[in-house]
Design an enzyme around this catalytic site. Structure first.
Site, PDB file in Angstrom:
ATOM      1  N   GLY A 180      45.008  48.669  36.637  1.00 22.32           N
ATOM      2  CA  GLY A 180      46.363  49.049  36.989  1.00 22.32           C
ATOM      3  C   GLY A 180      47.092  47.779  37.368  1.00 22.32           C
ATOM      4  O   GLY A 180      47.168  46.849  36.576  1.00 22.32           O
ATOM      5  N   GLU A 181      47.529  47.702  38.602  1.00 25.68           N
ATOM      6  CA  GLU A 181      48.227  46.500  39.073  1.00 25.68           C
ATOM      7  C   GLU A 181      47.670  46.199  40.458  1.00 25.68           C
ATOM      8  O   GLU A 181      47.872  46.966  41.393  1.00 25.68           O
ATOM      9  CB  GLU A 181      49.732  46.768  39.087  1.00 25.68           C
ATOM     10  N   SER A 182      46.965  45.077  40.557  1.00 22.08           N
ATOM     11  CA  SER A 182      46.188  44.838  41.787  1.00 22.08           C
ATOM     12  C   SER A 182      47.066  44.693  43.024  1.00 22.08           C
ATOM     13  O   SER A 182      46.683  45.133  44.112  1.00 22.08           O
ATOM     14  CB  SER A 182      45.282  43.620  41.610  1.00 22.08           C
ATOM     15  N   CYS A 193      39.321  45.538  35.520  1.00 23.91           N
ATOM     16  CA  CYS A 193      40.613  44.844  35.459  1.00 23.91           C
ATOM     17  C   CYS A 193      41.202  44.627  36.862  1.00 23.91           C
ATOM     18  O   CYS A 193      40.660  43.826  37.614  1.00 23.91           O
ATOM     19  CB  CYS A 193      41.543  45.596  34.514  1.00 23.91           C
ATOM     20  N   ARG A 204      43.920  36.048  38.110  1.00 23.69           N
ATOM     21  CA  ARG A 204      44.549  37.374  37.984  1.00 23.69           C
ATOM     22  C   ARG A 204      45.140  37.671  36.621  1.00 23.69           C
ATOM     23  O   ARG A 204      45.057  38.788  36.135  1.00 23.69           O
ATOM     24  CB  ARG A 204      45.705  37.464  38.991  1.00 23.69           C
ATOM     25  N   ILE A 261      44.270  44.114  28.791  1.00 22.37           N
ATOM     26  CA  ILE A 261      45.686  44.396  29.064  1.00 22.37           C
ATOM     27  C   ILE A 261      46.120  43.552  30.261  1.00 22.37           C
ATOM     28  O   ILE A 261      45.661  43.803  31.384  1.00 22.37           O
ATOM     29  CB  ILE A 261      45.905  45.901  29.359  1.00 22.37           C
ATOM     30  N   ARG A 262      46.931  42.534  30.031  1.00 19.87           N
ATOM     31  CA  ARG A 262      47.309  41.588  31.094  1.00 19.87           C
ATOM     32  C   ARG A 262      46.059  41.252  31.924  1.00 19.87           C
ATOM     33  O   ARG A 262      46.055  41.366  33.153  1.00 19.87           O
ATOM     34  CB  ARG A 262      48.409  42.153  31.989  1.00 19.87           C
ATOM     35  N   HIS A 283      38.971  47.386  29.674  1.00 16.14           N
ATOM     36  CA  HIS A 283      39.130  48.803  30.039  1.00 16.14           C
ATOM     37  C   HIS A 283      38.223  49.728  29.227  1.00 16.14           C
ATOM     38  O   HIS A 283      38.706  50.388  28.292  1.00 16.14           O
ATOM     39  CB  HIS A 283      40.581  49.232  29.797  1.00 16.14           C
ATOM     40  N   GLU A 316      37.361  52.570  29.951  1.00 10.95           N
ATOM     41  CA  GLU A 316      37.835  53.956  30.119  1.00 10.95           C
ATOM     42  C   GLU A 316      38.959  54.307  29.145  1.00 10.95           C
ATOM     43  O   GLU A 316      39.351  55.458  29.047  1.00 10.95           O
ATOM     44  CB  GLU A 316      38.275  54.193  31.575  1.00 10.95           C
TER      45      GLU A 316
END
Ligand code: GLN
Length: 200
Positions: free
Chosen positions: A49-51, A81, A111, A140-141, A181, A183
């Site tokens: 997601g976004e840490s 991630c 990151r 993804i990023r 990812h 998942e």
């Protein structure tokens, strides 16, 4: 694998997909949003997601200390991630002011290692512990691990555009971390590996 209960941190990001894959393996999977929901779990997944957002929500909901205690107690934990970033002892490429890390994994993570080069890409990874076929990994990023402590096993590495090799999947005792990812694919091998770690 029916006796194992695995929690998925459900603050933000791709938690529903992890729950779905665990259930496909016959594992009891629960979303975790409150500290008391860690009680009785055998393992925990921290999703992508976004840490920074995930860390802020974890702070607001009083989860940072309970999560540190969970990891500190040697419980099986898998970060994908953003989850990998939160589990790392050291991080570079932070937003100003940094962020609360859970830590426990003796690595330095960058990151947005691949994010700076390209937002998303796919790669086939050779992962000896999983055997054939290679893992089709979605980045993804994505972060990457640039330094590993002595007790950290590199499960998969990738060569970047400059020709340097960086770790994208590692294991250290009860902690598993992947920069990509699993998942978001239909390859259940990483979830099966983690459930085996949980069951030990
Ligand atoms: N680089 C992102 C972060 O800093 C993680 C991206 C992801 O989880 N797909 O949180």
């Amino acid at each position: 694998m029916g006796d194992v209960v695995v929690g998925v941190l459900a603050l933000q990001g791709a938690f529903a997909e992890h729950v779905k894959m665990l259930r496909q393996l016959g594992v009891t999977a629960q979303q975790v949003r409150k500290p008391e929901e860690l009680d009785g779990l055998d393992g925990l997944i921290i999703p992508g997601g976004e840490s920074t957002s995930m860390a802020l929500i974890a702070e607001r909901w009083g989860l940072v200390q309970p999560l540190k205690a969970w990891v500190g107690a040697g419980k099986a934990t898998w970060g994908t991630c953003a989850g990998m970033i939160l589990l790392s002892d050291r991080a570079t490429g932070q937003k100003q002011g940094g962020q609360a890390l859970i830590g426990g994994l003796d690595v330095t993570v960058n990151r947005n290692y691949f994010g700076r080069q390209i937002d998303s890409f796919e790669a086939d990874l050779h992962v000896p512990i999983l055997g054939d076929p290679p893992v089709h990994a979605l980045f993804i990023r994505a972060p990457a691990i640039t330094e590993t402590g002595a007790a950290v096993n590199v499960l998969a590495a990738l060569t970047d555009r400059e020709g340097s090799s960086v770790a994208v999947a590692v294991r250290a005792g009860p902690i598993l971390a992947t920069a990509f990812h699993p998942e978001l694919t239909d390859d259940l091998r990483w979830h099966r590996l983690f459930v085996q770690m949980v069951a030990i």
